[in-house]
Write a protein that holds these residues in place. Structure first.
Motif, PDB file in Angstrom:
ATOM      1  N   THR A 198       1.267  -1.196   0.101  1.00  8.21           N
ATOM      2  CA  THR A 198      -0.180   0.186   0.344  1.00  8.21           C
ATOM      3  C   THR A 198       0.461   1.279   0.490  1.00  8.21           C
ATOM      4  N   PHE A 199       2.239   1.440   1.114  1.00 10.53           N
ATOM      5  CA  PHE A 199       3.026   2.602   0.855  1.00 10.53           C
ATOM      6  C   PHE A 199       3.412   2.753  -0.907  1.00 10.53           C
TER       7      PHE A 199
ATOM      8  N   ILE B 234       1.566   1.820  -3.594  1.00  9.35           N
ATOM      9  CA  ILE B 234       0.959   2.472  -4.397  1.00  9.35           C
ATOM     10  C   ILE B 234       0.539   3.817  -3.840  1.00  9.35           C
ATOM     11  N   VAL B 235       0.288   4.433  -2.850  1.00 12.08           N
ATOM     12  CA  VAL B 235       0.040   5.510  -2.811  1.00 12.08           C
ATOM     13  C   VAL B 235       1.032   6.691  -3.119  1.00 12.08           C
ATOM     14  N   VAL B 236       2.232   5.842  -3.086  1.00  7.90           N
ATOM     15  CA  VAL B 236       3.273   7.069  -3.614  1.00  7.90           C
ATOM     16  C   VAL B 236       3.161   7.271  -5.080  1.00  7.90           C
TER      17      VAL B 236
ATOM     18  N   LEU C 199       0.619   6.525  -6.657  1.00  2.73           N
ATOM     19  CA  LEU C 199      -0.229   7.962  -7.018  1.00  2.73           C
ATOM     20  C   LEU C 199       0.375   8.955  -7.054  1.00  2.73           C
ATOM     21  N   SER C 200       0.848   9.648  -5.662  1.00  2.88           N
ATOM     22  CA  SER C 200       1.315  10.828  -5.505  1.00  2.88           C
ATOM     23  C   SER C 200       2.055  11.076  -6.616  1.00  2.88           C
ATOM     24  N   ILE C 201       2.521  10.604  -7.150  1.00  2.29           N
ATOM     25  CA  ILE C 201       3.510  11.362  -7.835  1.00  2.29           C
ATOM     26  C   ILE C 201       2.850  11.895  -9.447  1.00  2.29           C
TER      27      ILE C 201
ATOM     28  N   PHE D 298      -0.253  12.167  -9.311  1.00  2.00           N
ATOM     29  CA  PHE D 298      -0.857  13.265  -8.760  1.00  2.00           C
ATOM     30  C   PHE D 298      -0.398  15.113  -9.443  1.00  2.00           C
ATOM     31  N   LEU D 299       0.576  14.680  -9.000  1.00  3.58           N
ATOM     32  CA  LEU D 299       1.395  16.050  -8.196  1.00  3.58           C
ATOM     33  C   LEU D 299       2.015  16.041  -9.710  1.00  3.58           C
TER      34      LEU D 299
ATOM     35  N   PHE E  59     -11.289  16.862  -9.850  1.00  2.12           N
ATOM     36  CA  PHE E  59     -10.840  17.157  -9.031  1.00  2.12           C
ATOM     37  C   PHE E  59     -12.485  18.352  -8.012  1.00  2.12           C
TER      38      PHE E  59
END
Lengths: 208, 179
Positions: free
Chosen positions: A92-93, A95-97, A99-101, A103-104, A116
């Motif tokens: 999950t860590f 996947i979140v990283v 997705l964050s990349i 998204f930014l 959004f």
């Protein structure tokens, strides 16, 4: 020594496979834990799983993380706990990283900005839904209703730190139940759990 | 320094995150805003990303906040801060009070704790509704946001759609009507 390393790696690997399933919330892991940890590996038994989840939901932290860590501890002590925690956390860590990349990178795209605007309204709905689900098990009489509305008002008007409110809830709960019992009222401190399906349902919005 | 600050902040939050991740939303929000790291609207996007990913919402939010503040090392510091309390508490509980869930005081504490958590989440909902213009004076825009809110809530409660699915569908709708 080699045996132990092998076992720790097995614990890590088992929970690494279970990790992504936490999408359905901590309780979605139960069938997989039963299959992998109880039936296949025979590390613990079915009754243990029930106990572990009962404890996982009563201590702070995410149910998925708590229950995995607990099972890891039962199998392999402190090292087992760390192996299970890292296993369930890593997928999950990542996947979140990722997705964050993403998204930014794309957040300034007009289409994404527009998306959004709607998503933010849905997030408010998601929070209301979580409150509604927890409220169903939390608000069981007039006292709990007053506490709930009261804490909301205090947060709005007094700007106290939410952590203070959380601790006051613990103290208030113990005090109220004892005082009520002393005064001779019978206090139902828990909603009767009816069917397993309903029991599961109330945790869907839990965030887990 | 910033790494330690991230780790420490989420470590403390981790120790009090009772009742699932949503109760931690106002706590994390208050901290990141007090530190001047984000606005409430930016933090709403954090929850959106956290909600689209598998895994606990509070842990996911911590990882994303950490990533936005200090890249990958920030994500690691924040994520570990959030889960280390679980490790410590589980070890303590497993060693000393195995039967904690049967303890009378624990049950009484939850009698007070659960409604407080409901209140916290209610507070978060209203605060986020204000920051994201749902409660602005009526206009076509605020009206449409309220409609999306109502539709999302209906999908979650009545149609029992998965939260991640609701977020994605809402995004598609938003891209169609707001651009």
């Amino acid at each position: 020594m080699k045996e132990e390393t092998k076992k720790l790696f097995q614990i890590f690997w088992t929970f690494l496979k279970i990790g992504p399933v936490t999408f359905g919330g901590g309780y979605a892991m139960i069938p997989l834990i039963e299959r992998e940890v109880v039936d296949k590996k025979k590390w613990i038994n079915h009754a243990d799983v029930t106990d572990v989840f009962a404890i996982a939901e009563s201590i702070p932290g995410a149910i998925a993380i708590n229950s995995s860590t607990f099972i890891g501890y039962r199998i392999g002590g402190i090292r087992g706990a760390i192996a299970a925690l890292l296993g369930v956390f890593l997928p999950t860590f990542l996947i979140v990283v990722v997705l964050s990349i993403v998204f930014l990178q794309i957040q300034n795209n007009p289409k994404i900005e527009a998306a959004f605007q709607a998503i933010r309204a849905s997030i408010v709905a998601l929070i209301v839904y979580a409150g509604y689900m927890i409220g169903k098990t939390a608000i069981i009489d007039k006292t709990t209703l007053v506490i709930s509305v009261g804490s909301m008002a205090i947060l709005f008007f007094l700007h106290l730190h939410p952590v203070l409110i959380i601790f006051s809830g613990i103290i208030l709960g113990i005090l109220l139940v004892n005082v009520k019992r002393k005064l001779g009222y019978s206090v139902k401190i828990k909603k009767e759990k009816s069917t397993p399906a309903q029991q599961l349902e109330c945790y869907m919005g839990d965030g887990i | 320094m910033i790494l330690f600050e991230l780790f420490w902040m989420f470590l403390l939050i981790g120790f009090v995150s009772f009742g699932g991740g949503y109760a931690m939303i106002p706590v994390i929000e208050m901290e990141v805003i007090n530190k001047g790291w984000m606005t409430t609207q930016q933090f709403t996007d954090v929850i959106a990303i956290a909600g689209m990913s598998p895994g606990p919402i509070a842990t996911n939010s911590a990882i994303f906040v950490g990533y936005q503040i200090n890249g990958i090392t920030g994500a690691i510091a924040a994520g570990l801060g959030m889960v280390i309390p679980s490790l410590l508490l589980v070890i303590i509980i497993a060693t000393f009070f195995y039967r904690i869930s049967k303890n009378k005081h624990v049950e009484s504490a939850f009698y007070g704790l659960r409604p407080i958590i409901t209140g916290l989440i209610g507070y978060a909902a209203i605060k986020f509704a204000i920051s994201n213009h749902l409660l602005d004076s009526f206009s076509w825009y605020s009206g449409s946001l309220l409609a999306i809110f109502a539709l999302s809530l209906f999908s979650l409660i009545k149609l029992r759609l998965h939260p991640a699915l609701v977020i994605v569908m809402s995004g598609v709708l938003g891209a169609a009507i707001y651009s």
